[in-house]
Design a protein around this motif. Structure first.
Motif, PDB file in Angstrom:
ATOM      1  N   VAL A 198       0.907  -1.129  -0.015  1.00 13.16           N
ATOM      2  CA  VAL A 198       0.034   0.140  -0.135  1.00 13.16           C
ATOM      3  C   VAL A 198       0.982   1.306   0.020  1.00 13.16           C
ATOM      4  CG1 VAL A 198      -1.870   1.341   1.327  1.00 13.16           C
ATOM      5  CG2 VAL A 198      -1.765  -1.197   1.381  1.00 13.16           C
ATOM      6  N   ILE A 199       0.613   2.098  -0.863  1.00 16.78           N
ATOM      7  CA  ILE A 199       1.472   3.572  -0.925  1.00 16.78           C
ATOM      8  C   ILE A 199       0.470   4.367  -0.428  1.00 16.78           C
ATOM      9  CG2 ILE A 199       2.606   5.097  -2.474  1.00 16.78           C
ATOM     10  CD1 ILE A 199       2.831   2.625  -4.621  1.00 16.78           C
ATOM     11  N   ILE A 200       0.867   5.285   0.450  1.00 18.06           N
ATOM     12  CA  ILE A 200       0.309   6.199   1.075  1.00 18.06           C
ATOM     13  C   ILE A 200       0.794   7.508   0.840  1.00 18.06           C
ATOM     14  CG2 ILE A 200      -0.523   7.370   3.301  1.00 18.06           C
ATOM     15  CD1 ILE A 200      -0.438   4.512   4.614  1.00 18.06           C
ATOM     16  N   GLY A 201      -0.068   8.508   0.316  1.00 19.62           N
ATOM     17  CA  GLY A 201       0.646   9.600  -0.651  1.00 19.62           C
ATOM     18  C   GLY A 201       0.090  11.143   0.366  1.00 19.62           C
ATOM     19  N   ASP A 202       0.558  12.053   0.064  1.00 19.88           N
ATOM     20  CA  ASP A 202       0.839  13.327   0.671  1.00 19.88           C
ATOM     21  C   ASP A 202      -0.019  14.326  -0.342  1.00 19.88           C
ATOM     22  OD1 ASP A 202       2.883  13.476  -0.902  1.00 19.88           O
ATOM     23  OD2 ASP A 202       3.993  14.813   0.706  1.00 19.88           O
ATOM     24  N   ARG A 203      -0.075  14.097  -1.630  1.00 20.79           N
ATOM     25  CA  ARG A 203      -0.583  15.244  -2.599  1.00 20.79           C
ATOM     26  C   ARG A 203      -1.417  14.449  -3.509  1.00 20.79           C
ATOM     27  NH1 ARG A 203       2.686  17.965   0.086  1.00 20.79           N
ATOM     28  NH2 ARG A 203       3.727  19.663  -0.273  1.00 20.79           N
ATOM     29  N   LEU A 204      -2.850  14.845  -3.357  1.00 17.28           N
ATOM     30  CA  LEU A 204      -3.827  14.062  -4.245  1.00 17.28           C
ATOM     31  C   LEU A 204      -3.334  13.943  -5.712  1.00 17.28           C
ATOM     32  CD1 LEU A 204      -6.105  12.225  -3.751  1.00 17.28           C
ATOM     33  CD2 LEU A 204      -7.572  14.521  -4.018  1.00 17.28           C
ATOM     34  N   TYR A 205      -3.066  15.158  -6.269  1.00 20.15           N
ATOM     35  CA  TYR A 205      -2.753  15.355  -7.664  1.00 20.15           C
ATOM     36  C   TYR A 205      -1.551  14.366  -8.208  1.00 20.15           C
ATOM     37  CZ  TYR A 205       0.658  19.050  -6.769  1.00 20.15           C
ATOM     38  OH  TYR A 205       1.626  19.856  -6.305  1.00 20.15           O
ATOM     39  N   THR A 206      -0.429  14.525  -7.225  1.00 19.24           N
ATOM     40  CA  THR A 206       0.755  13.550  -7.699  1.00 19.24           C
ATOM     41  C   THR A 206       0.533  11.879  -7.336  1.00 19.24           C
ATOM     42  OG1 THR A 206       1.793  14.081  -5.626  1.00 19.24           O
ATOM     43  CG2 THR A 206       2.478  15.356  -7.626  1.00 19.24           C
ATOM     44  N   ASP A 207      -0.316  11.628  -6.427  1.00 20.40           N
ATOM     45  CA  ASP A 207      -0.539  10.394  -5.899  1.00 20.40           C
ATOM     46  C   ASP A 207      -1.495   9.877  -7.127  1.00 20.40           C
ATOM     47  OD1 ASP A 207       0.753  10.810  -3.568  1.00 20.40           O
ATOM     48  OD2 ASP A 207      -1.087  11.372  -2.598  1.00 20.40           O
ATOM     49  N   ILE A 208      -2.533  10.541  -7.495  1.00 19.60           N
ATOM     50  CA  ILE A 208      -3.346  10.146  -8.638  1.00 19.60           C
ATOM     51  C   ILE A 208      -2.402   9.845 -10.132  1.00 19.60           C
ATOM     52  CG2 ILE A 208      -5.257  10.646 -10.344  1.00 19.60           C
ATOM     53  CD1 ILE A 208      -6.496  11.735  -7.722  1.00 19.60           C
ATOM     54  N   MET A 209      -1.469  10.752 -10.300  1.00 15.33           N
ATOM     55  CA  MET A 209      -0.679  10.624 -11.534  1.00 15.33           C
ATOM     56  C   MET A 209       0.242   9.429 -11.371  1.00 15.33           C
ATOM     57  SD  MET A 209       0.239  14.746 -12.595  1.00 15.33           S
ATOM     58  CE  MET A 209       2.011  14.561 -12.302  1.00 15.33           C
ATOM     59  N   LEU A 210       0.741   9.300 -10.181  1.00 16.46           N
ATOM     60  CA  LEU A 210       1.604   8.181  -9.872  1.00 16.46           C
ATOM     61  C   LEU A 210       0.627   6.865 -10.305  1.00 16.46           C
ATOM     62  CD1 LEU A 210       4.386   6.786  -8.907  1.00 16.46           C
ATOM     63  CD2 LEU A 210       3.105   6.536  -6.721  1.00 16.46           C
ATOM     64  N   ALA A 211      -0.434   6.606  -9.791  1.00 18.36           N
ATOM     65  CA  ALA A 211      -1.209   5.285 -10.055  1.00 18.36           C
ATOM     66  C   ALA A 211      -1.595   5.428 -11.723  1.00 18.36           C
ATOM     67  CB  ALA A 211      -2.460   5.392  -9.281  1.00 18.36           C
ATOM     68  N   LYS A 212      -2.073   6.441 -12.260  1.00 15.82           N
ATOM     69  CA  LYS A 212      -2.525   6.299 -13.587  1.00 15.82           C
ATOM     70  C   LYS A 212      -1.255   6.037 -14.568  1.00 15.82           C
ATOM     71  CE  LYS A 212      -6.548   9.306 -13.653  1.00 15.82           C
ATOM     72  NZ  LYS A 212      -7.228  10.381 -14.183  1.00 15.82           N
ATOM     73  N   LYS A 213      -0.182   6.801 -14.252  1.00 15.44           N
ATOM     74  CA  LYS A 213       0.937   6.577 -14.903  1.00 15.44           C
ATOM     75  C   LYS A 213       1.826   4.987 -15.269  1.00 15.44           C
ATOM     76  CE  LYS A 213       5.513   8.788 -15.834  1.00 15.44           C
ATOM     77  NZ  LYS A 213       6.410   9.970 -15.470  1.00 15.44           N
ATOM     78  N   ASN A 214       1.396   4.355 -14.126  1.00 19.11           N
ATOM     79  CA  ASN A 214       2.074   3.216 -13.722  1.00 19.11           C
ATOM     80  C   ASN A 214       1.031   1.978 -13.504  1.00 19.11           C
ATOM     81  OD1 ASN A 214       4.760   4.215 -13.460  1.00 19.11           O
ATOM     82  ND2 ASN A 214       3.999   5.343 -11.726  1.00 19.11           N
ATOM     83  N   TRP A 215      -0.256   2.397 -13.880  1.00 17.61           N
ATOM     84  CA  TRP A 215      -1.220   1.243 -13.948  1.00 17.61           C
ATOM     85  C   TRP A 215      -1.515   0.750 -12.636  1.00 17.61           C
ATOM     86  CZ3 TRP A 215      -4.320   1.350 -18.224  1.00 17.61           C
ATOM     87  CH2 TRP A 215      -3.626   2.034 -19.172  1.00 17.61           C
ATOM     88  N   TYR A 216      -1.325   1.497 -11.436  1.00 23.14           N
ATOM     89  CA  TYR A 216      -1.534   1.184 -10.013  1.00 23.14           C
ATOM     90  C   TYR A 216      -2.892   1.059  -9.797  1.00 23.14           C
ATOM     91  CZ  TYR A 216       3.461   1.593  -9.398  1.00 23.14           C
ATOM     92  OH  TYR A 216       5.050   1.501  -9.479  1.00 23.14           O
ATOM     93  N   ASP A 217      -3.626   0.363  -9.068  1.00 23.65           N
ATOM     94  CA  ASP A 217      -4.852   0.469  -8.605  1.00 23.65           C
ATOM     95  C   ASP A 217      -4.886   1.659  -7.657  1.00 23.65           C
ATOM     96  OD1 ASP A 217      -5.841  -1.755  -9.867  1.00 23.65           O
ATOM     97  OD2 ASP A 217      -5.407  -2.909  -8.167  1.00 23.65           O
ATOM     98  N   PHE A 218      -5.905   2.421  -7.308  1.00 21.26           N
ATOM     99  CA  PHE A 218      -5.785   3.663  -6.763  1.00 21.26           C
ATOM    100  C   PHE A 218      -7.142   3.755  -6.067  1.00 21.26           C
ATOM    101  CE2 PHE A 218      -6.421   7.947  -6.043  1.00 21.26           C
ATOM    102  CZ  PHE A 218      -5.173   8.395  -5.602  1.00 21.26           C
ATOM    103  N   ASN A 219      -7.111   3.884  -4.492  1.00 26.96           N
ATOM    104  CA  ASN A 219      -8.238   4.084  -3.656  1.00 26.96           C
ATOM    105  C   ASN A 219      -7.982   5.442  -2.743  1.00 26.96           C
ATOM    106  OD1 ASN A 219     -10.028   1.874  -3.779  1.00 26.96           O
ATOM    107  ND2 ASN A 219      -8.095   0.733  -3.496  1.00 26.96           N
ATOM    108  N   ILE A 220      -9.060   6.155  -2.483  1.00 32.44           N
ATOM    109  CA  ILE A 220      -8.724   7.544  -1.941  1.00 32.44           C
ATOM    110  C   ILE A 220      -9.325   7.374  -0.694  1.00 32.44           C
ATOM    111  CG2 ILE A 220      -9.317   9.717  -1.940  1.00 32.44           C
ATOM    112  CD1 ILE A 220      -9.748   9.938  -5.032  1.00 32.44           C
ATOM    113  N   GLY A 221      -8.552   7.874   0.237  1.00 33.75           N
ATOM    114  CA  GLY A 221      -9.012   7.671   1.757  1.00 33.75           C
ATOM    115  C   GLY A 221      -8.549   9.205   2.403  1.00 33.75           C
ATOM    116  N   PHE A 222      -9.143   9.734   3.207  1.00 29.91           N
ATOM    117  CA  PHE A 222      -8.738  11.057   3.882  1.00 29.91           C
ATOM    118  C   PHE A 222      -8.697  11.000   5.329  1.00 29.91           C
ATOM    119  CE2 PHE A 222     -11.080  12.050  -0.069  1.00 29.91           C
ATOM    120  CZ  PHE A 222     -10.107  12.983  -0.674  1.00 29.91           C
ATOM    121  N   ILE A 223      -7.661  11.590   5.538  1.00 29.27           N
ATOM    122  CA  ILE A 223      -7.418  11.871   7.241  1.00 29.27           C
ATOM    123  C   ILE A 223      -7.532  13.333   7.449  1.00 29.27           C
ATOM    124  CG2 ILE A 223      -5.601  11.574   9.019  1.00 29.27           C
ATOM    125  CD1 ILE A 223      -4.651   9.143   7.607  1.00 29.27           C
TER     126      ILE A 223
END
Length: 107
Positions: free
Chosen positions: A78-103
């Motif tokens: 599980v990869i936990i990110g800190d910036r939504l736009y770069t986290d989404i770009m990382l997932a899309k660019k590399n075909w990773y599954d992506f789920n959003i959760g907020f703290i």
């Protein structure tokens, strides 16, 4: 300001431009401030040079180096990110599954 002038004057020098990450803004308590991605864009426009290497998100090399070291695949972590736009770009660019959760941060 001297550092920006020095960086933008490097267009005639064969020095590699290395970017640590692409975040355009950094959130602070009061307001967003420019982050390294904004300064890299300034240098790109001024010098007509793009970074030779980007180490942070959304570049998958940073993730792959950790996965290789730990001998696991991306679907085993599980990869936990800190910036939504770069986290989404990382997932899309590399075909990773992506789920959003907020703290929520308490202020």
């Amino acid at each position: 300001m001297d550092e920006i002038i020095l960086a933008t004057s490097a267009k005639d020098i064969d020095t590699p431009l290395i970017e640590y990450h692409s975040d355009l803004v950094c959130p602070t308590e009061k307001h967003d401030i420019p982050d390294i991605g904004s300064f890299i864009k300034l240098i790109e426009i001024t010098t007509q040079k793009r970074p030779n290497k980007i180490f942070g998100k959304p570049n998958k090399e940073i993730i792959n180096s950790i996965l290789d070291k730990e001998k696991i695949s991306y679907n085993e972590c599980v990869i936990i990110g800190d910036r939504l736009y770069t986290d989404i770009m990382l997932a899309k660019k590399n075909w990773y599954d992506f789920n959003i959760g907020f703290i929520r941060r308490n202020k």
